[in-house]
Write an enzyme that holds these catalytic residues in place. Structure first.
Site, PDB file in Angstrom:
ATOM      1  N   GLY A   1       0.845  -1.192   0.000  1.00 33.86           N
ATOM      2  CA  GLY A   1       0.000   0.000   0.000  1.00 33.86           C
ATOM      3  C   GLY A   1       0.875   1.235   0.000  1.00 33.86           C
ATOM      4  N   GLY A   2       0.272   2.384  -0.201  1.00 37.67           N
ATOM      5  CA  GLY A   2       1.014   3.633  -0.222  1.00 37.67           C
ATOM      6  C   GLY A   2       1.490   4.025   1.174  1.00 37.67           C
TER       7      GLY A   2
ATOM      8  CB  ALA B   1      13.573  -3.226  12.730  1.00 36.35           C
TER       9      ALA B   1
ATOM     10  CG  HIS C   1       6.522   2.089  12.609  1.00 36.89           C
ATOM     11  ND1 HIS C   1       5.512   1.307  12.119  1.00 36.89           N
ATOM     12  CD2 HIS C   1       6.784   3.014  11.654  1.00 36.89           C
ATOM     13  CE1 HIS C   1       5.189   1.730  10.909  1.00 36.89           C
ATOM     14  NE2 HIS C   1       5.938   2.771  10.603  1.00 36.89           N
TER      15      HIS C   1
ATOM     16  NE  ARG D   1       8.199  -3.413  16.866  1.00 35.02           N
ATOM     17  CZ  ARG D   1       8.950  -2.418  16.415  1.00 35.02           C
ATOM     18  NH1 ARG D   1       8.450  -1.540  15.592  1.00 35.02           N
ATOM     19  NH2 ARG D   1      10.203  -2.298  16.792  1.00 35.02           N
TER      20      ARG D   1
ATOM     21  CD  GLU E   1      17.305  -2.276  15.707  1.00 32.17           C
ATOM     22  OE1 GLU E   1      18.356  -1.762  15.264  1.00 32.17           O
ATOM     23  OE2 GLU E   1      16.568  -1.732  16.552  1.00 32.17           O
TER      24      GLU E   1
ATOM     25  CD  GLU F   1       6.633  -2.308   9.021  1.00 34.65           C
ATOM     26  OE1 GLU F   1       6.664  -1.522   8.080  1.00 34.65           O
ATOM     27  OE2 GLU F   1       5.611  -2.897   9.410  1.00 34.65           O
TER      28      GLU F   1
END
Lengths: 164, 164, 164
Positions: free
Chosen positions: C7-8, C33, C49, C53, C61, C80
């Site tokens: 999605g945008g 991440a 973010h 969450r 990471e 993500e």
């Protein structure tokens, strides 16, 4: 009842939103025009929109204080468009938070409101910080509206798909 | 039968349009290539497309006069792509109105035509007036095609969703 | 099981992907991440973010080698986001082909992986060649993921539509 029509530039969202507004309003609906900054190009666009929506709407103009404009109304309101209003708010120094709060209050009004919003977030992330901020605020506003509206429509190529 | 495949860059619209064209054509379909302006980057893209569509299409090249190119054909035409054709038309001084009229005439031809169009209107509104004009014309063309095509497909992430 | 949320900007894909990850994981899922380059603006986004969450994820990471990061894990992985990882790869000199191969290997791992990807291809085609290359690679990656994921979701205005 609250509804959202979202789509890209010239995706047909205005025409669908207008047809929807006419269909869902017993009294003639109010076309709430939010445009404030007018150059020649903008004027042509507005004139075209005016012709398109013919004689079926009562037109009201308010670039900023939508809440006060809508509160006394007794009929469905077509807000055209929410993107321009966000523009106006940012131009006058209002912040993300103010826009969010104003939208939340609009969503609590008893009036039926049809929101029209540009999808501006599905292209490349803009270089400049201001455009990025606008895209963010637009997207967050879209989420707020999408969450709270009873019906949400996505428009592309003039085709309007109900996504909620 | 007329069909429209619309989607962003590399959304998979060409592959889906090609599969659709092959499926809906008894004779080998015509691949009508509209590309006129060719630099190295463009050439690579075109060569890639050529490989992708293999040996199943007859290829015809026409950057501008689609009407005359399609009129004598006896088989389905895949127009790849409508966006490049709009580009060509604007570059040669044709206007919004000419593009609209040409598309309207195409839509009246008896041939089956599969249109492929870039969705360019769902990002931030461009700074420069020329890009804005292009986005507008592209969107209005998309609406015209969307309204008149029998089937419309929206592509994203290689997934093709029938929206009409 | 592999899933893709596309999605945008600010379309709500992260929130939906997180809810999906929590719903489809017996053990607490890993939030992988990918962010490497951090300026102030980016930091604010990340912190936001993190708050969003909450405490339900284990955070790991890794900006580049997703394959090695995921291989030892015993639980669902929320990646993500894939767009940032593509950024990182390009910045370190990896090419289109490397990205494709890495993604193909990820798709073969036995772990459940939820991919989050920005749709960047539905605006005007960017002026500069680097941005254009990024849009292309992003789109091709989206197609690869779309083809191989069991479920694909398109997000707009916070509404998440299953398209596969």
């Amino acid at each position: 009842m609250k509804a959202l029509f979202i789509g890209g530039i010239k995706s047909g969202k205005s025409l669908h939103a207008e047809a929807f507004a006419l269909k869902h309003s017993k009294l003639p609906p109010v076309y709430l025009a939010t445009t404030e900054f007018i150059d020649e190009e903008m004027k042509e666009r507005i004139d075209l929109h005016k012709i398109q929506r013919s004689e079926n709407f009562l037109t009201l103009e308010e670039p900023m204080n939508l809440l006060e404009a809508i509160r006394p109304l007794k009929t469905l309101v077509l807000l055209e468009c929410t993107s321009m209003w966000i523009n106006n708010m940012l131009h006058h120094g209002f912040k993300d938070k103010d826009i969010k709060e104003h939208l939340e209050k609009l969503l609590c009004l008893p009036q039926d409101i049809v929101f029209v919003l540009n999808d501006v977030g599905s292209g490349i992330i803009p270089d400049n910080a201001l455009a990025r901020e606008y895209v963010d605020i637009s997207g967050k506003s879209a989420q707020l509206l999408g969450k709270n509206c009873d019906r949400v429509f996505h428009c592309i190529a003039g085709i309007c798909t109900k996504i909620k």
